[in-house]
Design a protein around this motif. Structure first.
Motif, mmCIF file in Angstrom:
data_model
loop_
_atom_site.group_PDB
_atom_site.id
_atom_site.type_symbol
_atom_site.label_atom_id
_atom_site.label_comp_id
_atom_site.label_asym_id
_atom_site.label_seq_id
_atom_site.Cartn_x
_atom_site.Cartn_y
_atom_site.Cartn_z
ATOM 1 N N ALA A 1 0.837 -1.297 -0.148
ATOM 2 C CA ALA A 1 -0.160 -0.025 -0.004
ATOM 3 C C ALA A 1 0.893 1.416 -0.021
ATOM 4 C CB ALA A 1 -0.979 0.018 1.201
ATOM 5 N N LEU A 2 1.793 1.395 0.684
ATOM 6 C CA LEU A 2 2.677 2.423 0.887
ATOM 7 C C LEU A 2 3.660 2.843 -0.228
ATOM 8 C CD1 LEU A 2 4.378 2.001 4.506
ATOM 9 C CD2 LEU A 2 2.730 3.638 3.695
ATOM 10 N N LEU A 3 4.065 1.578 -1.102
ATOM 11 C CA LEU A 3 4.670 1.596 -2.365
ATOM 12 C C LEU A 3 3.893 2.293 -3.324
ATOM 13 C CD1 LEU A 3 7.031 1.032 -4.045
ATOM 14 C CD2 LEU A 3 5.873 -1.321 -4.763
ATOM 15 N N CYS A 4 2.629 1.953 -3.433
ATOM 16 C CA CYS A 4 1.488 2.540 -4.412
ATOM 17 C C CYS A 4 1.232 3.997 -4.050
ATOM 18 C CB CYS A 4 0.074 1.589 -4.193
ATOM 19 S SG CYS A 4 0.255 -0.003 -5.264
ATOM 20 N N TRP A 5 1.141 4.228 -2.817
ATOM 21 C CA TRP A 5 0.828 5.608 -2.484
ATOM 22 C C TRP A 5 2.235 6.391 -2.886
ATOM 23 C CZ3 TRP A 5 2.053 10.152 0.123
ATOM 24 C CH2 TRP A 5 0.744 11.004 0.338
ATOM 25 N N TRP A 6 3.170 5.925 -2.631
ATOM 26 C CA TRP A 6 4.358 6.396 -3.094
ATOM 27 C C TRP A 6 4.546 6.906 -4.587
ATOM 28 C CZ3 TRP A 6 9.103 5.308 -5.684
ATOM 29 C CH2 TRP A 6 10.178 6.158 -5.399
ATOM 30 N N LEU A 7 4.232 5.811 -5.484
ATOM 31 C CA LEU A 7 4.193 5.737 -6.800
ATOM 32 C C LEU A 7 3.168 7.043 -7.326
ATOM 33 C CD1 LEU A 7 4.769 2.261 -7.759
ATOM 34 C CD2 LEU A 7 6.335 3.996 -8.073
ATOM 35 N N ILE A 8 2.024 6.994 -6.756
ATOM 36 C CA ILE A 8 1.078 7.761 -7.282
ATOM 37 C C ILE A 8 1.282 9.201 -6.826
ATOM 38 C CG2 ILE A 8 -1.349 8.569 -6.946
ATOM 39 C CD1 ILE A 8 -1.977 5.596 -6.668
ATOM 40 N N ASP A 9 2.021 9.501 -5.517
ATOM 41 C CA ASP A 9 2.529 10.857 -5.295
ATOM 42 C C ASP A 9 3.475 11.346 -6.073
ATOM 43 O OD1 ASP A 9 2.504 12.725 -3.353
ATOM 44 O OD2 ASP A 9 4.274 12.169 -2.530
ATOM 45 N N ARG A 10 4.298 10.560 -6.942
ATOM 46 C CA ARG A 10 5.388 11.118 -7.512
ATOM 47 C C ARG A 10 4.731 11.410 -9.229
ATOM 48 N NH1 ARG A 10 6.777 10.741 -3.142
ATOM 49 N NH2 ARG A 10 8.646 11.707 -2.359
ATOM 50 N N SER A 11 3.602 10.600 -9.504
ATOM 51 C CA SER A 11 3.167 10.416 -10.844
ATOM 52 C C SER A 11 2.423 11.694 -11.503
ATOM 53 C CB SER A 11 2.167 9.239 -11.014
ATOM 54 O OG SER A 11 0.877 9.479 -10.332
ATOM 55 N N ARG A 12 2.221 11.842 -12.719
ATOM 56 C CA ARG A 12 1.161 12.581 -13.252
ATOM 57 C C ARG A 12 -0.296 12.732 -12.672
ATOM 58 N NH1 ARG A 12 -1.500 13.200 -18.082
ATOM 59 N NH2 ARG A 12 -1.634 15.286 -18.813
ATOM 60 N N PHE A 13 -0.584 11.462 -12.443
ATOM 61 C CA PHE A 13 -1.960 11.090 -11.775
ATOM 62 C C PHE A 13 -1.889 11.860 -10.508
ATOM 63 C CE2 PHE A 13 -4.278 7.617 -9.441
ATOM 64 C CZ PHE A 13 -5.507 8.206 -9.798
ATOM 65 N N GLY A 14 -0.912 11.559 -9.729
ATOM 66 C CA GLY A 14 -1.043 12.238 -8.326
ATOM 67 C C GLY A 14 -1.155 13.951 -8.299
ATOM 68 N N LEU A 15 -0.315 14.503 -9.437
ATOM 69 C CA LEU A 15 -0.208 15.901 -9.618
ATOM 70 C C LEU A 15 -1.658 16.159 -9.726
ATOM 71 C CD1 LEU A 15 1.608 18.283 -9.738
ATOM 72 C CD2 LEU A 15 1.692 18.003 -12.045
ATOM 73 N N GLY A 16 -2.298 15.400 -10.499
ATOM 74 C CA GLY A 16 -3.662 15.819 -10.866
ATOM 75 C C GLY A 16 -4.711 15.860 -9.624
ATOM 76 N N LEU A 17 -4.375 14.853 -8.784
ATOM 77 C CA LEU A 17 -5.483 14.425 -7.773
ATOM 78 C C LEU A 17 -5.118 15.792 -6.657
ATOM 79 C CD1 LEU A 17 -4.552 10.544 -7.087
ATOM 80 C CD2 LEU A 17 -6.801 11.733 -7.748
ATOM 81 N N LYS A 18 -3.788 16.125 -6.540
ATOM 82 C CA LYS A 18 -3.496 16.871 -5.490
ATOM 83 C C LYS A 18 -4.124 18.577 -5.776
ATOM 84 C CE LYS A 18 0.936 15.095 -5.305
ATOM 85 N NZ LYS A 18 2.370 15.259 -5.186
ATOM 86 N N GLU B 1 5.185 22.567 -9.443
ATOM 87 C CA GLU B 1 3.922 21.721 -9.547
ATOM 88 C C GLU B 1 2.720 22.624 -10.393
ATOM 89 O OE1 GLU B 1 4.069 18.311 -6.266
ATOM 90 O OE2 GLU B 1 3.619 20.393 -5.534
ATOM 91 N N ASN B 2 2.777 23.917 -9.843
ATOM 92 C CA ASN B 2 1.848 24.843 -10.547
ATOM 93 C C ASN B 2 1.778 25.101 -11.880
ATOM 94 O OD1 ASN B 2 -0.170 26.609 -8.827
ATOM 95 N ND2 ASN B 2 1.573 25.864 -7.330
ATOM 96 N N VAL B 3 3.175 25.198 -12.383
ATOM 97 C CA VAL B 3 3.551 25.596 -13.534
ATOM 98 C C VAL B 3 3.128 24.127 -14.661
ATOM 99 C CG1 VAL B 3 5.474 25.923 -15.321
ATOM 100 C CG2 VAL B 3 5.220 27.478 -13.592
ATOM 101 N N LEU B 4 3.671 23.155 -13.945
ATOM 102 C CA LEU B 4 3.538 21.925 -14.722
ATOM 103 C C LEU B 4 1.976 21.503 -14.908
ATOM 104 C CD1 LEU B 4 6.312 19.509 -13.316
ATOM 105 C CD2 LEU B 4 6.225 20.535 -15.463
ATOM 106 N N LEU B 5 1.260 22.009 -13.977
ATOM 107 C CA LEU B 5 -0.567 21.707 -13.967
ATOM 108 C C LEU B 5 -0.943 22.381 -15.040
ATOM 109 C CD1 LEU B 5 -1.630 21.623 -10.453
ATOM 110 C CD2 LEU B 5 -2.067 20.098 -12.189
ATOM 111 N N GLY B 6 -0.334 23.631 -15.491
ATOM 112 C CA GLY B 6 -0.736 24.386 -16.889
ATOM 113 C C GLY B 6 -0.610 23.402 -18.003
#
Lengths: 342, 247
Positions: free
Chosen positions: A175-192, B105-110
């Motif tokens: 679970a921690l590995l999955c969370w860590w991978l998502i946190d560093r992904s483009r998908f994670g950026l969108g979620l944040k 992160e802000n810029v990349l979200l653009g």
């Protein structure tokens, strides 16, 4: 997407290795089976709160209904073994897959609302399932409970605990590995971005609803795995405990306590809450004192450490190791004059 | 101004009518044209519908009637994501950075709609060169930046999709004079880099000094439009809309 500074790696790596060493050696260090079972309970809490943190930590959606997902995983595993005759671990994975599939229509309905409305919808899910599992006695055993056959009947109790301790530790690591991978992904950026401001994220092209649905499904799957593994270990299920708002509230409390935006936040929260709950049970028996203590703990966290223990401690260390993080760039009068001349 | 502007507009809003709910319409047959490589500034009193024009153009508000033409294509009724994909970015009023995320992160979200990692990296490098503050504070939390710096992060973020047109809603709002100057300098740099700008600004005189074309908006229509320098020199407009004669 996120770079990790060398200083953080050098500080964090020894702590991580020490933590892993301690977790792996705990069964050998525990003086009796009871303490080993406490270790399993803490690991189970850590799995569940980390699973909750896929949803709560990345998107900011506070679900109090994750107890229902754990209950579905537990009952699903138990029913597939007792009614369908499946082998224990095949039943665990099949139940997880079923809960993940169920999470899609559930999320489709629940994720259309935000904030307090989402919290209420998640509570409704727990209450509805509690009623269903209590009243459908012919299938679930109702209030009499449901006995789950042990997957390793030949093992004595200490060995049984030891095996499940490592199974829970492995599940937590996954679970921690999955969370860590998502946190560093483009998908994670969108979620944040969803967590910060959903409308703004949408306007920048993030498919917010689809992302929320995917992470809710991932969160549900890990929660169901935690619940199912608990059923195999504990061997006895009761709807009142499995479909309890309190279990969902504990997941939230543990994640908030450690820090929802941190990989190890829910683990630290589980350690504190798990040990605390066991202490109250041993010292004060079946009194509601542990609930009072949990409430007080939540109040203290919200008032003094709203971001959780790990971010608060990191900030204190940050003041010593990262003095350049000041918000305002300091310039001398001479530099200002130079800038003005330009 | 001495700048040659394209005769065919890059963005055109034709006869737009729109309102909020059952209230009286805010825009009543408004027509605005934004040529390629130009800064067009909308000025006017509060409630004239300036911000509403930008919301309609970016797809946040659907017009009741009228047409939106972007680069020769009818894009009327498209949502914000489609407009972004068509090359139109909107920088909202106030501060719209993700405060708990880093500048990076802000810029990349653009550039979130861009799938090609190499293109995202190349664009990020370009905006870092265009906005030195963004480059300097790349790993800082956006919420820790000053108002003017946050505005530049928003500009940088909007340029990640390489837009043909950027809509700026009151970019100088809440900024001190020095930061306001920096922001307007950056608007000119965006124009010089080839991006057309439709600017809404309360600080009308400062905005017209920066713009190529000015449009005076009142009661949901464009009353006067023309070269921004001519509007600035018009004494009647100065009295009515620009806060009196210049000092």
């Amino acid at each position: 997407m996120r770079s990790v500074s060398k200083a953080r790696v050098w500080l964090g790596l020894p702590v991580l290795l020490a933590g892993v060493g301690l977790v792996l050696s705990f069964p050998s260090l525990a003086p009796n089976p009871y303490l080993l079972s406490v270790g399993i309970v803490v690991l189970n809490y850590a799995v569940l709160s980390t699973a909750w943190n896929f949803m709560g930590g990345f998107t900011g959606y506070i679900s109090l209904g994750h107890g229902a997902l754990a209950g579905l995983g537990a009952y699903g595993t138990a029913l597939l073994i007792t009614k369908a005759g499946m082998p224990s671990f095949a039943a665990l994975f099949a139940a997880t897959a079923i809960v993940a599939l169920l999470a899609i229509p559930l999320g489709f309905a629940a994720l259309r609302v935000r904030g307090a409305s989402f919290v209420i919808v998640s509570i409704a899910l727990v209450l509805i399932l509690l009623l269903v599992f209590q009243s459908w006695a012919s299938l679930t055993g109702g209030s009499s409970g449901l006995v789950v056959p042990r997957p390793f009947p030949q093992l004595l109790r200490p060995e049984h605990h030891r095996v499940f301790y490592y199974l829970f530790a492995g599940l937590l690591a996954l679970a921690l590995l999955c969370w860590w991978l998502i946190d560093r992904s483009r998908f994670g950026l969108g979620l944040k971005a969803v967590r910060e401001d959903e409308d703004k994220a949408e306007s920048l092209g993030t498919p917010t609803f689809a992302y929320k649905l995917v992470i809710f499904t991932v969160s549900a799957a890990f929660t169901a795995l935690g619940g199912g593994l608990y059923a195999l270990w504990f061997g006895d299920l009761d709807p009142v405990f499995q479909f309890s708002i309190l279990s969902g509230a504990y997941m939230v409390l543990m994640a908030l306590l450690g820090g929802v935006r941190n990989l190890f936040g829910p683990v630290l929260g589980a350690l504190i809450v798990g040990i605390g709950l066991e202490y109250f049970k041993v010292e004060y028996g079946n009194t509601p004192l542990h609930l009072v203590a949990s409430g007080l703990l939540l109040a203290v966290v919200v008032m003094f450490m709203p971001d959780g223990v790990i971010p608060s401690v990191s900030n204190v260390f940050g003041r010593f190791f990262q003095p350049t993080r000041a918000s305002i760039r300091e310039v001398s009068a001479e530099q200002l004059r130079e800038e003005a001349r330009r | 101004m001495g700048r040659t502007l394209a005769s065919v507009p890059l963005l055109e809003l034709r006869g737009i009518e729109v309102g909020y709910g059952r209230a009286a319409p805010v825009l009543r047959g408004l027509t605005v044209q934004v040529p390629a490589g130009a800064i067009v500034c909308l000025v006017g009193p509060n409630g004239a519908g300036k911000s509403t024009v930008l919301k309609v153009a970016s797809g946040l508000l659907r017009p009741q009637s009228g047409q939106i033409i972007l680069d020769g294509q009818d894009v009327t009724g498209q949502g914000p994501q489609q407009m972004l994909a068509c090359g139109l970015a909107h920088v909202l009023q106030g501060h719209s950075v993700f405060r708990e995320m880093t500048v990076a992160e802000n810029v990349l979200l653009g550039g979130y709609t861009i799938k090609d990692k190499a293109v995202v990296t190349e664009r990020a490098e370009r905006v870092r060169k265009l906005f030195p503050v963004v480059d300097e504070r790349w790993n800082a939390l956006a919420g820790l930046l000053s108002g003017g710096q946050q505005k530049q992060v928003e500009f940088a973020r909007s340029l990640m999709v390489n837009p043909k047109v950027v809509l700026l809603d009151e970019p100088s709002m809440g900024l001190d004079p020095k930061s306001t100057n920096t922001v307007f300098e950056q608007v000119v740099r965006m124009r010089d880099a080839g991006t057309a700008v439709l600017l809404v600004e309360q600080n009308a005189r400062r905005a017209l000094q920066t713009a190529d074309i000015g449009c005076v908006l009142d009661l949901g229509r464009v009353h006067i439009s023309g070269p921004a320098s001519d509007l600035l020199d018009n004494p009647l407009l100065g009295e009515l809309y620009l806060g009196g004669r210049p000092a």
